[in-house]
Design a protein around this motif. Sequence first.
Motif, short mmCIF file in Angstrom:
data_model
loop_
_atom_site.label_atom_id
_atom_site.label_comp_id
_atom_site.label_asym_id
_atom_site.label_seq_id
_atom_site.Cartn_x
_atom_site.Cartn_y
_atom_site.Cartn_z
N TYR A 1 -19.80 -2.43 -24.39
CA TYR A 1 -19.91 -2.51 -22.93
C TYR A 1 -19.98 -1.11 -22.36
O TYR A 1 -19.40 -0.16 -22.90
N HIS A 2 -20.72 -0.99 -21.26
CA HIS A 2 -20.84 0.28 -20.56
C HIS A 2 -20.44 0.07 -19.10
O HIS A 2 -20.69 -1.00 -18.52
N PHE A 3 -19.83 1.08 -18.54
CA PHE A 3 -19.39 1.01 -17.16
C PHE A 3 -20.26 1.92 -16.31
O PHE A 3 -20.65 3.01 -16.74
N ALA A 4 -20.57 1.45 -15.11
CA ALA A 4 -21.37 2.25 -14.19
C ALA A 4 -20.75 2.17 -12.80
O ALA A 4 -20.16 1.15 -12.42
N LEU A 5 -20.89 3.23 -12.06
CA LEU A 5 -20.39 3.29 -10.69
C LEU A 5 -21.55 3.06 -9.74
O LEU A 5 -22.58 3.74 -9.81
N VAL A 6 -21.38 2.08 -8.86
CA VAL A 6 -22.40 1.78 -7.85
C VAL A 6 -21.79 2.07 -6.48
O VAL A 6 -21.05 1.25 -5.93
N PRO A 7 -22.07 3.23 -5.92
CA PRO A 7 -21.47 3.59 -4.62
C PRO A 7 -21.86 2.59 -3.53
O PRO A 7 -22.99 2.09 -3.50
N ASN A 8 -20.88 2.31 -2.67
CA ASN A 8 -21.08 1.46 -1.49
C ASN A 8 -21.41 0.01 -1.83
O ASN A 8 -21.85 -0.74 -0.97
N ALA A 9 -21.22 -0.38 -3.10
CA ALA A 9 -21.48 -1.78 -3.44
C ALA A 9 -20.42 -2.69 -2.84
O ALA A 9 -20.70 -3.84 -2.49
N VAL A 10 -19.19 -2.18 -2.74
CA VAL A 10 -18.10 -2.96 -2.16
C VAL A 10 -17.48 -2.13 -1.04
O VAL A 10 -17.18 -0.94 -1.22
N ILE A 11 -17.31 -2.74 0.09
CA ILE A 11 -16.65 -2.07 1.21
C ILE A 11 -15.34 -2.80 1.48
O ILE A 11 -15.32 -4.01 1.66
N HIS A 12 -14.22 -2.04 1.45
CA HIS A 12 -12.90 -2.64 1.67
C HIS A 12 -12.46 -2.34 3.09
O HIS A 12 -12.37 -1.18 3.49
N PHE A 13 -12.20 -3.40 3.85
CA PHE A 13 -11.68 -3.26 5.20
C PHE A 13 -10.16 -3.39 5.14
O PHE A 13 -9.63 -4.49 5.06
N GLY A 14 -9.46 -2.26 5.13
CA GLY A 14 -8.01 -2.27 4.94
C GLY A 14 -7.28 -2.98 6.06
O GLY A 14 -7.60 -2.84 7.24
N GLY A 15 -6.28 -3.79 5.65
CA GLY A 15 -5.40 -4.44 6.62
C GLY A 15 -5.96 -5.70 7.25
O GLY A 15 -5.31 -6.31 8.10
N GLN A 16 -7.17 -6.12 6.87
CA GLN A 16 -7.76 -7.30 7.51
C GLN A 16 -7.05 -8.59 7.14
O GLN A 16 -6.88 -9.48 7.96
N SER A 17 -6.61 -8.69 5.85
CA SER A 17 -5.96 -9.94 5.44
C SER A 17 -4.56 -10.05 6.01
O SER A 17 -4.16 -11.10 6.52
N THR A 18 -3.80 -8.97 5.96
CA THR A 18 -2.42 -9.04 6.47
C THR A 18 -2.40 -9.21 7.98
O THR A 18 -1.45 -9.76 8.53
N GLY A 19 -3.45 -8.79 8.63
CA GLY A 19 -3.48 -8.96 10.08
C GLY A 19 -3.55 -10.40 10.51
O GLY A 19 -3.22 -10.73 11.65
N LYS A 20 -3.98 -11.29 9.62
CA LYS A 20 -4.06 -12.72 9.94
C LYS A 20 -2.77 -13.47 9.65
O LYS A 20 -2.64 -14.64 9.95
N LEU A 21 -1.78 -12.76 9.03
CA LEU A 21 -0.51 -13.41 8.72
C LEU A 21 0.44 -13.31 9.90
O LEU A 21 0.41 -12.33 10.66
N ALA A 22 1.28 -14.30 10.01
CA ALA A 22 2.30 -14.26 11.06
C ALA A 22 3.30 -13.17 10.74
O ALA A 22 3.65 -12.94 9.58
N PRO A 23 3.81 -12.45 11.74
CA PRO A 23 4.78 -11.37 11.51
C PRO A 23 5.99 -11.83 10.73
O PRO A 23 6.57 -11.06 9.95
N ASP A 24 6.39 -13.06 10.89
CA ASP A 24 7.58 -13.56 10.18
C ASP A 24 7.36 -13.56 8.67
O ASP A 24 8.27 -13.30 7.89
N TYR A 25 6.12 -13.87 8.23
CA TYR A 25 5.84 -13.87 6.79
C TYR A 25 5.94 -12.46 6.22
O TYR A 25 6.43 -12.24 5.12
N ILE A 26 5.42 -11.49 6.99
CA ILE A 26 5.46 -10.10 6.53
C ILE A 26 6.90 -9.63 6.42
O ILE A 26 7.30 -9.02 5.42
N THR A 27 7.71 -9.94 7.42
CA THR A 27 9.12 -9.54 7.40
C THR A 27 9.84 -10.20 6.23
O THR A 27 10.65 -9.56 5.53
N ARG A 28 9.57 -11.49 6.02
CA ARG A 28 10.21 -12.21 4.91
C ARG A 28 9.83 -11.59 3.57
O ARG A 28 10.68 -11.40 2.70
#
Length: 293
Positions: A1-28
Amino acid sequence: YHFALVPNAVIHFGGQSTGKLAPDYITRNQELLRQTYAPLGLGERILVRRWGAHGDLTMATPALRAVQRQQPLAHIHVQCHDHAGKVLVGLPYVQGVFTVVPAGVHYTRAINLNGVYELQQQHGVYEHPTQAFCRVAEVAYDQQPYDFHISDELRAWALDLLRPWAGETLIATGLRSANRPKQNWRASKWRALANELPRGTFLVAIDHEARPDFTPVAPLASDLAFYAHSQVIDLTGQTPSLMHAAALIAACQAFVGIDSGLLHVAASQGLPVVNLCAAAPEAARTPLVGERL
């Protein structure tokens, strides 16, 4: 197997998933993480203080090691003399070594190892420093040798320096203590020891100064006679640092010397040791584990 880097193939939007959680879940979830990992030292920063020579810090490594084993996620910082702190370089459980505590750093716990065995000695009670350090740190001594890291480069340097005597039996020496000269042997005693060595066995003389006097009253001629002995390898003045001296010791088969830091370095490397102990009971200074001759 060979590995290759493909720039900009994946864009990560930080904090998007946790922003949909209720604050109580994060605190817990944060509280569950804290309860799970707090006993292991999560968020703990421990300051250990020990002023003294490198021998004392070497003897303190079992206590530091046990603190880290007790709380593996904690960060351990050691405040000590700059020259002595070099014995802690390369140890995986020490994250910082300094003489002055960094400004703005908050410590959740402080362990003061200063005077823990010296104060008892003033009253005639002798406790081995390693046991005293573990007692004050509130950890159990694991009955393992001291830790002392020597780089591969320095080990290779020592073997190259000792190459002319390859195959011979080499006994490293700790000739003297600069801080406690009353413990030092006279040159005549070192010569007598060299005279008793069997053929093919050599004393490796180690000191940061070239051919130092053994005691203030020792005549220079007797000192030079020791260094010129046919079964003495004079490497004094050829160790620019403690780490160089440690590498030379590790390349030998045994160690004999007065009660000094080099004795404890030798014990950390698994060498059989002879402790020429003075001013304190032998049991209060000789390494607690390993072979004693």
